[in-house]
Design an enzyme around this catalytic site. Structure first.
Site, PDB file in Angstrom:
ATOM      1  N   GLU A 369       0.317  -0.698   0.000  1.00  0.00           N
ATOM      2  CA  GLU A 369       0.000   0.000   0.000  1.00  0.00           C
ATOM      3  C   GLU A 369       0.526   1.159   0.000  1.00  0.00           C
ATOM      4  O   GLU A 369       1.420   1.258   0.411  1.00  0.00           O
ATOM      5  CB  GLU A 369      -1.153   0.020   0.399  1.00  0.00           C
ATOM      6  CG  GLU A 369      -2.062  -0.768  -0.849  1.00  0.00           C
ATOM      7  CD  GLU A 369      -2.715  -0.564  -0.889  1.00  0.00           C
ATOM      8  OE1 GLU A 369      -2.766   0.033  -0.810  1.00  0.00           O
ATOM      9  OE2 GLU A 369      -3.201  -1.121  -1.695  1.00  0.00           O
ATOM     10  N   THR A 370      -0.013   3.107   0.058  1.00  0.00           N
ATOM     11  CA  THR A 370       0.713   3.494  -1.138  1.00  0.00           C
ATOM     12  C   THR A 370       0.285   4.890  -1.577  1.00  0.00           C
ATOM     13  O   THR A 370      -0.886   5.206  -1.514  1.00  0.00           O
ATOM     14  CB  THR A 370       0.408   2.476  -2.256  1.00  0.00           C
ATOM     15  OG1 THR A 370       0.819   1.202  -1.825  1.00  0.00           O
ATOM     16  CG2 THR A 370       1.031   2.850  -3.557  1.00  0.00           C
ATOM     17  N   VAL A 371       1.286   5.679  -2.068  1.00  0.00           N
ATOM     18  CA  VAL A 371       0.924   6.931  -2.728  1.00  0.00           C
ATOM     19  C   VAL A 371       1.458   6.893  -4.148  1.00  0.00           C
ATOM     20  O   VAL A 371       2.539   6.368  -4.418  1.00  0.00           O
ATOM     21  CB  VAL A 371       1.451   8.200  -2.013  1.00  0.00           C
ATOM     22  CG1 VAL A 371       0.797   8.365  -0.648  1.00  0.00           C
ATOM     23  CG2 VAL A 371       2.960   8.228  -1.901  1.00  0.00           C
TER      24      VAL A 371
END
Length: 552
Positions: A369-371
């Site tokens: 997970e995350t940008v």
């Protein structure tokens, strides 16, 4: 009388009112700009990147500046305790380059030790999940190779927000609060991220002075202080005290890797993803499996259309489990997973009328997970950039005094023996992180068309495909293609649908054997994308996140 009737209707039919489904996820217009553009998942990060662009920095400089700010403002998703990947279009050279800045398993991380301690592949958190964080080395490599600004310069906005504070945005505040009990498991994490014993609420001011000092130390002394110096020693000492597997030598040995992106032609364009150890090949495999079908005739998000996409996803992801892992340990070349022969075999298993509960991987051929954020500058350089802790707040472990969590990317390993992704010392784990890119040919030469990505763990590859089909098959503009409601297949027959997908669609999918489950909006990912126009750029930013696209 009319007022009394309306009041009575509201009182007697609240369930009916609640049952109405929204017709769209939309809420924004496509953003256009003549010179440069940035799209991120948090407004302060977008603004920081835009300022770098306006001051003469290029797309790489702006991407790293924005990523650093996201580590402050969206700390549950990203930071220097995680990993990153990037695809960069170099306008002057008219070519794509790509960087894999994922870290490796510590030299003490063995399959036998993890098995004895009850490691949970895919969901492990805590000290058993921590691998070497690679993001910071990736930022530095990008800047030194293709940037105009130094790491010290682009860290300044993040240092300012960490030192002086900022008001927390709404979606981030909600997600942060949901992790309260998890953060309390680690005293340094609780002290850092739960001021006054709770998560900051939307609009409340949050400061992270420890992170400000850490970033300033890196700005002053360089990344060696992280990879083997004083900060690295703090990390290793904390992990060692908890029974972790990363040594100071492991930190010193960390090095990002330049890789060659992989691609397939699609609708007159070429779609690019990164090779293993990430899941980019699954998006390309899905596109190839779906090629012969008349998806447009099926109808946008019709039961038949969604069924074909879901079944293609199952086939591609089965291949991920079997064939994808550290690039140095593959037993089948990734390119073979995209050949006509392999794709035809996979497509032959797609049942157009019935959902399959169990899908086997394709046939092995050993011979061969995350940008997420996107940036484009005035010279035509474009960056597709993704940075992540994996799960919310990663491992949940903070080395005291550092101000950031260590990721749990080691959860991506499997304990199943003799696979490319079987855990071993020094190995890179399977990654969900996939920046995407699209090029096209004009006048016999390749040119950049779009930088895009969609954060959200296992939804990423299937989300890439849905976004691309919205754009290229159904002719949506970039913001509408992002807004459109999505599905997310989990495992077996389980599929989640966003609310705008109506009851008739749900009933028909159920009749085909799919088992529908409910999931929150965040489960469907958050996308950003920038399209290069003949003059200027167009961009979209996902309403499922707090962010925005902005340009000048």
């Amino acid at each position: 009388m009319i007022r009394r009737f309306l009041l009575a209707t509201l009182i007697t039919a609240p369930a009916l009112l609640r049952a109405q489904r929204p017709t769209s996820m939309a809420g924004r217009s496509t953003v256009y700009a003549p010179h440069a553009m940035i799209a991120t998942s948090q407004p302060l990060a977008s603004a920081a990147g835009l300022e770098v662009l306006r001051q003469g920095g290029n797309a790489v400089d702006a991407a790293v500046a924005a990523a650093a700010v996201l580590g402050v403002t969206e700390p549950h998703m990203t930071g220097i305790g995680g990993d990153m990947f990037a695809i960069v279009w170099l306008a002057k050279e008219r070519k794509l380059v790509a960087l894999n800045a994922s870290g490796r398993a510590g030299s003490l991380m063995t399959r036998e030790t993890l098995a004895a301690r009850g490691f949970r592949a895919g969901s492990q958190r805590g000290v058993m999940s921590v691998t070497v964080p690679g993001a910071l080395a990736g930022w530095d490599m990008l800047l030194r190779t293709h940037g105009r600004r130094t790491l010290a310069q682009v860290l300044q906005p993040a240092i300012g927000y960490a030192r002086d504070g900022f008001p927390v945005s709404p979606i981030i505040a909600e997600q942060w609060a949901n992790e309260t009990e998890f953060l309390k498991r680690d005293s340094a994490a609780a002290r850092t991220f739960l001021p006054a014993g709770r998560a900051p609420r939307a609009g409340e001011w949050f400061r992270n002075e420890d992170l400000a000092r850490t970033l300033q130390t890196i700005a002053d002394s360089g990344i060696r202080t992280f990879y083997g110096g004083s900060i690295g020693r703090r990390i290793v000492n904390r992990l060692s005290a908890l029974g972790g597997f990363v040594t100071l030598d492991d930190m010193r040995r960390n090095t990002p890797t330049w890789v060659t992106p992989i691609s397939v032609p699609f609708q007159g364009y070429r779609v690019w993803e990164l090779p293993p150890n990430n899941q980019g090949v699954a998006a390309l495999e899905m596109l190839r499996i779906l090629e012969p079908y008349d998806l447009k005739a099926m109808g946008f998000n019709s039961p038949a259309y969604l069924h074909h996409l879901i079944e293609a996803k199952k086939l591609a992801y089965a291949d991920l489990d079997r064939f994808v892992g550290d690039a140095e340990h593959l037993d089948m070349k990734t390119e073979r997973m995209l050949t006509d022969e392999f794709i035809a075999e996979r497509r032959s298993h797609l049942d157009a009328a019935r959902a399959q509960e169990r899908v086997d991987p394709g046939p092995l051929r050993t011979q061969s997970e995350t940008v997420y954020l996107s940036v484009a500058d005035v010279e035509g350089n474009m960056v597709s950039f993704i940075n992540s802790n994996y799960d919310y707040f990663g491992s949940g472990i903070v080395a005291p005094g550092t101000g950031f969590v260590l990721h749990n990317r080691g959860a991506g390993f499997t304990l199943t023996p003799n696979l490319p992704n079987t855990v071993a010392p020094g190995k890179r784990p399977f990654h969900t992180l996939i920046p995407g890119f699209v090029t096209r040919t004009a006048g016999g030469r390749d040119e950049a068309y779009m930088s895009f990505g969609l954060m959200g763990g296992g939804v990423q590859a299937q989300g890439h495909v849905q976004f691309l089909l919205n754009l290229f098959i159904f002719g949506m503009d970039v913001q509408s293609a992002i807004d459109a409601p999505r599905f997310r297949h989990y495992d077996g027959l389980r599929v989640a649908l966003e609310p705008p997908l109506g009851d008739d669609v749900r009933a028909k999918l159920t009749a085909m054997g799919h088992v529908l489950i409910e999931q929150p909006t965040i489960a469907f990912g958050g996308a950003q994308a920038i399209i290069r126009l003949p003059k200027g750029y167009a961009a979209g930013s996902d309403p499922r996140k707090d962010g925005m696209a902005v340009g000048y």
